[in-house]
Design a protein around this motif. Structure first.
Motif, PDB file in Angstrom:
ATOM      1  N   ARG A  22     -57.985  21.091  33.513  1.00 33.96           N
ATOM      2  CA  ARG A  22     -58.607  20.822  34.805  1.00 33.96           C
ATOM      3  C   ARG A  22     -57.751  19.924  35.694  1.00 33.96           C
ATOM      4  N   TRP A  23     -57.336  18.799  35.139  1.00 34.89           N
ATOM      5  CA  TRP A  23     -56.575  17.857  35.954  1.00 34.89           C
ATOM      6  C   TRP A  23     -55.170  18.351  36.279  1.00 34.89           C
ATOM      7  N   THR A  26     -55.513  20.844  39.042  1.00 35.93           N
ATOM      8  CA  THR A  26     -55.892  20.185  40.293  1.00 35.93           C
ATOM      9  C   THR A  26     -54.692  19.504  40.943  1.00 35.93           C
ATOM     10  N   TYR A  27     -53.946  18.764  40.131  1.00 31.20           N
ATOM     11  CA  TYR A  27     -52.759  18.099  40.674  1.00 31.20           C
ATOM     12  C   TYR A  27     -51.762  19.119  41.216  1.00 31.20           C
ATOM     13  N   LEU A  29     -52.317  22.130  42.448  1.00 32.99           N
ATOM     14  CA  LEU A  29     -52.792  22.707  43.702  1.00 32.99           C
ATOM     15  C   LEU A  29     -52.636  21.731  44.868  1.00 32.99           C
ATOM     16  N   LEU A  30     -52.948  20.464  44.623  1.00 38.15           N
ATOM     17  CA  LEU A  30     -52.809  19.466  45.691  1.00 38.15           C
ATOM     18  C   LEU A  30     -51.347  19.255  46.056  1.00 38.15           C
ATOM     19  N   THR A  79     -47.777  15.472  38.126  1.00 39.69           N
ATOM     20  CA  THR A  79     -48.371  16.700  37.602  1.00 39.69           C
ATOM     21  C   THR A  79     -47.739  17.083  36.270  1.00 39.69           C
ATOM     22  N   LEU A 402     -67.140  17.682  45.563  1.00 33.83           N
ATOM     23  CA  LEU A 402     -65.985  17.965  44.713  1.00 33.83           C
ATOM     24  C   LEU A 402     -65.872  16.950  43.582  1.00 33.83           C
ATOM     25  N   GLY A 406     -66.768  18.917  40.424  1.00 38.70           N
ATOM     26  CA  GLY A 406     -65.508  19.416  39.921  1.00 38.70           C
ATOM     27  C   GLY A 406     -64.720  18.466  39.060  1.00 38.70           C
ATOM     28  N   PHE A 407     -64.828  17.156  39.304  1.00 43.46           N
ATOM     29  CA  PHE A 407     -63.932  16.211  38.663  1.00 43.46           C
ATOM     30  C   PHE A 407     -64.602  15.341  37.609  1.00 43.46           C
TER      31      PHE A 407
END
Length: 423
Positions: A22-23, A26-27, A29-30, A79, A402, A406-407
């Motif tokens: 997940r993390w 997420t990193y 994509l950001l 990331t 979010l 999500g987090f």
């Protein structure tokens, strides 16, 4: 005859927990978003210090393109670290998401200010984030106190609003913002007492009671505002403000001084409340009993803890804490009372409590995140960032959704919350 023993499985045969992506995803994509969307030519000007600091830091004039490239590289490295930790199933401390978040926000601000003569005031942004977090922090702390004892406090919204109303009325009558601040917890405690009465005494579903109380407080304060307050505005609804108090020495430290140590009494009370509750919940007899009632009320009852009384007291205390946070909307901000001033802040405070995993310090960190998002919206509107106003208004609530959905991941609330205890 010797007992038959089974050999222990080898290390490679042991069942390993699944890799959590997940993390890292997420990193990634950001970081990709920052790489594709944020680069822009020109320069960005950041203002770091204010007049009156020990020493004045000159404005930072940064080339937007080069700055964002450096920040994207930092995000890519973080990331990679998160991916490495996920593959090895190793825990990652709070420092990684904190640094990544700072890098992403700085990249966004660099993009916003690129090619403009407008200055990005970092100190003002952080100071506004802290100020806007005050009702959220008090509301989240109220939720921790109540839910640790097994009572879901959906009525935080109503407690904030009632505290704002009574603070404005008492402050206007006495022409003292401080007396208004003292009166605010009384209103919140009364709403908390109603919640405890129905939820603990009559076992009514706590979520339903909380929603009903929110509607009741909204209707009651709107009615009193449109009748009594409007007809006697000079006596009952005047602006009473608290002066900022600068702590000598500390207030002159660049950046953090004006943000943390040049605030009103209400903010300093918030500092004390966070520290005291963190200690009491996890380092005191009261905290141990509260957590026992919230996790296993039957076991708590067998060792002599009065479950009903503990829940009633905690719910009233939690309501008083939320009511104190409601004072921010009126006397804490130098404003007169208006209809529905809380504007959903109680629900965001609940989200902050969940994101903070029912811990005071975690709830404060989450509340600061939401406060920062609101302060960022105000700053972007003020400098004319060219972003749609609808998107700006949506940002704090989008961050809330979010963060919680999500987090947060799998979090476990107190086992006995919203479960009536029947002997």
């Amino acid at each position: 005859m010797s007992a038959v023993t089974t050999p222990e499985p080898r290390a490679e045969e042991r069942t390993l927990p699944p890799v959590r992506w997940r993390w890292p995803v997420t990193y990634a994509l950001l970081a990709l978003l920052a790489l594709l969307a944020f680069p822009r030519s020109g320069q960005t000007i950041f203002r770091i210090s204010r007049a009156g600091d020990f020493f004045e830091i000159p404005d930072a004039v940064l080339p937007a393109m080069a700055t964002n490239v450096v920040l994207v590289v930092v995000m890519v490295v973080l990331t990679a670290v998160a991916t490495w930790a996920a593959v090895r199933r190793a825990p990652v401390g709070w420092w990684l998401p904190a640094i990544f978040g700072v890098a992403f926000v700085l990249a966004f601000l660099t993009w916003v200010g690129a090619g403009r003569t407008t200055i990005i005031p970092l100190t003002t942004l952080l100071g506004g984030a802290l100020a806007l977090s005050v009702p959220l922090v008090f509301g989240a702390l109220a939720g921790v106190v109540c839910e640790r004892s097994g009572v879901i406090n959906i009525a935080i919204e109503g407690q904030l609003l009632s505290g704002a109303f009574l603070a404005a009325a008492v402050g206007s009558l006495t022409t003292s913002a401080y007396l208004g601040m003292i009166a605010a917890p009384v209103a919140g405690a009364l709403v908390g007492a109603l919640l405890a009465f129905f939820a603990v005494r009559y076992w009514v579903d706590q979520i339903i009671v909380g929603v009903v109380l929110n509607v009741l407080v909204l209707g009651l304060t709107s009615f009193l505002f449109s009748t009594v307050m409007t007809e006697n505005a000079e006596a009952l609804n005047t602006r009473q403000s608290m002066p900022e108090i600068a702590i000598p020495g500390l207030a002159s430290i660049p950046v953090i001084g004006p943000v943390l140590f040049r605030q009103t009494v209400l903010v300093y009370v918030m500092y004390v409340a966070v520290i005291v509750l963190q200690v009491l919940v996890f380092r005191s007899r009261w905290g141990l009993r509260t957590r026992a009632v919230g996790e296993h009320p039957k076991a708590a009852d067998t060792v002599g803890i009065n479950v009903g009384r503990t829940r009633v007291v905690n719910t009233i205390v939690g309501g008083a804490i939320a009511g104190l946070g409601g004072a921010f909307f009126t006397v804490g901000s130098g404003l007169a009372f208006g209809t529905n001033m809380s504007a959903g802040q109680g629900y965001i405070a609940l989200a902050a409590m969940i994101l903070g995993r029912w811990r005071p310090k975690g709830a404060v960190a989450a509340a600061l995140l939401f406060g920062f998002s609101k302060s960022l919206v105000n700053m972007l509107s003020g400098i004319g960032a060219g972003i749609s106003s609808d998107l700006l208004l949506m940002l704090p609530y989008a961050v809330t959704i979010l963060a919680v959905a999500g987090f947060v991941g799998r979090v476990r609330p107190p086992a006995a919350e919203n479960v009536p205890y029947i002997k």
